[in-house]
Write a protein that holds these residues in place. Structure first.
Motif, PDB file in Angstrom:
ATOM      1  N   ALA A  26       0.835  -1.206   0.000  1.00  0.00           N
ATOM      2  CA  ALA A  26       0.000   0.000   0.000  1.00  0.00           C
ATOM      3  C   ALA A  26       0.863   1.246   0.000  1.00  0.00           C
ATOM      4  N   GLY A  27       2.015   1.170   0.708  1.00  0.00           N
ATOM      5  CA  GLY A  27       2.891   2.326   0.750  1.00  0.00           C
ATOM      6  C   GLY A  27       3.531   2.622  -0.592  1.00  0.00           C
ATOM      7  N   ASP A  28       3.609   1.583  -1.468  1.00  0.00           N
ATOM      8  CA  ASP A  28       4.233   1.771  -2.770  1.00  0.00           C
ATOM      9  C   ASP A  28       3.237   2.139  -3.853  1.00  0.00           C
ATOM     10  N   GLU A  29       1.951   2.136  -3.540  1.00  0.00           N
ATOM     11  CA  GLU A  29       0.944   2.437  -4.544  1.00  0.00           C
ATOM     12  C   GLU A  29       1.049   3.893  -5.000  1.00  0.00           C
ATOM     13  N   PRO A  30       0.825   4.140  -6.323  1.00  0.00           N
ATOM     14  CA  PRO A  30       0.835   5.532  -6.792  1.00  0.00           C
ATOM     15  C   PRO A  30      -0.347   6.290  -6.225  1.00  0.00           C
ATOM     16  N   GLY A  31      -0.239   7.610  -6.217  1.00  0.00           N
ATOM     17  CA  GLY A  31      -1.343   8.430  -5.726  1.00  0.00           C
ATOM     18  C   GLY A  31      -2.475   8.486  -6.729  1.00  0.00           C
ATOM     19  N   PRO A  32      -3.384   9.425  -6.559  1.00  0.00           N
ATOM     20  CA  PRO A  32      -4.503   9.560  -7.478  1.00  0.00           C
ATOM     21  C   PRO A  32      -4.013   9.830  -8.902  1.00  0.00           C
ATOM     22  N   VAL A  33      -4.832   9.440  -9.871  1.00  0.00           N
ATOM     23  CA  VAL A  33      -4.476   9.656 -11.275  1.00  0.00           C
ATOM     24  C   VAL A  33      -4.471  11.152 -11.580  1.00  0.00           C
ATOM     25  N   VAL A  34      -3.392  11.621 -12.166  1.00  0.00           N
ATOM     26  CA  VAL A  34      -3.252  13.020 -12.568  1.00  0.00           C
ATOM     27  C   VAL A  34      -3.652  13.121 -14.042  1.00  0.00           C
ATOM     28  N   THR A  35      -4.712  13.878 -14.324  1.00  0.00           N
ATOM     29  CA  THR A  35      -5.209  14.005 -15.686  1.00  0.00           C
ATOM     30  C   THR A  35      -4.629  15.264 -16.328  1.00  0.00           C
TER      31      THR A  35
END
Length: 277
Positions: A26-35
């Motif tokens: 979970a700590g390595d997951e990317p943040g929200p998608v940047v559009t």
């Protein structure tokens, strides 16, 4: 045979291992998608792809949304997070009365006029997207600032693939009348037929282009406009690295490729690879 107590201990260890692994993942997951947004022009779309892919290479989950009719409104509303833009066009929108003309002055004036919640990347100093001002070969005028505007009929045309724009205002210049042409080719014919005495095109154009060393036309450098606080230092630097590599000639080449059928994402990927980004 394994006792019930040992089985319970083993199960507890497996559960604990899984919890630790999940927390690590979970700590390595990317943040929200940047559009990254773009209008319908090849210029805007390929630049959006460049910014999106550059950010993706820095670990940001990205998407590109194209065909926007009001991209600044979409940025303000949070429907997109990043937008390719031109410095002078932003200043014309937010503070058209500003006296800033030269690149550094325009960027500083845009920063001062930015709506709350928006930020700028570095400007691409190697880009110069001011309108090209053309005159007949026989004209004695050599520089934009020397045009006798009040005596002239001006023509305006768009270059294929370049972002649409309003006719660029020239400092201290007000033409007698103006005419819109469907293409730069028709504009050049208008010059030859003396229907107009000066032409302005928002991209490359054949003919005698007037010099504008003193920026009678406000500077137009590429940059990225984005929502404040969404990038850490590493990702913000990625946008600035892109700015350091963009040039007018490179953009013209990218637009030509897209207009000739190359997918914008492929053109952007090849450009990023060629520039080590």
């Amino acid at each position: 045979m394994i006792s019930g107590a040992l089985r319970r201990i083993a199960a507890a260890l497996v559960t604990a291992t899984c919890v630790v692994a999940l927390a690590s993942c979970a700590g390595d997951e990317p943040g929200p998608v940047v559009t990254v947004g773009a209008d319908g022009s090849a210029e805007s779309i390929v630049l959006a792809e460049i910014y999106a892919q550059a950010l993706a290479r820095a670990g940001t989950a990205t998407a590109v949304r194209t065909g926007l009719t009001a991209p600044l409104a979409d940025l303000d509303a949070g429907r997109i997070a990043v937008l390719p833009a031109r410095s002078g066009a932003l200043l014309d929108r937010w503070n058209p009365a500003s006296p800033a003309r030269k690149p550094e002055e325009v960027v500083a004036a845009v920063n001062a006029a930015l709506p709350q919640g928006l930020s700028l990347s570095d400007a691409a100093d190697g880009t110069d997207l001011r309108a090209r001002v053309v005159v007949p070969d026989a004209s004695p005028v050599r520089a934009v600032a020397a045009l006798p505007c009040a005596e002239l009929t001006a023509g305006f045309a768009e270059s294929p693939g370049f972002a649409p724009s309003e006719p660029s205002p020239i400092e201290g210049c007000s033409f007698a009348t103006s005419v819109r042409f469907a293409s730069a080719k028709e504009l050049r014919q208008g010059l030859r037929d003396n229907v107009i005495q000066v032409g302005m095109v928002n991209g490359p154009v054949d003919g005698r282009v007037l010099a504008d060393e003193n920026y009678a036309l406000r500077a137009q450098n590429l940059l990225a406009l984005f929502r404040s606080g969404i990038f850490d230092r590493q990702r913000a630097k990625k946008l600035n690295y892109v700015a350091g590599e963009l040039t007018t000639e490179g953009l013209v080449e990218l637009i030509d490729k897209v207009e000739s059928g190359t997918a914008p994402a492929d053109a952007a990927r090849a450009w990023l690879d060629a520039h080590g980004l």
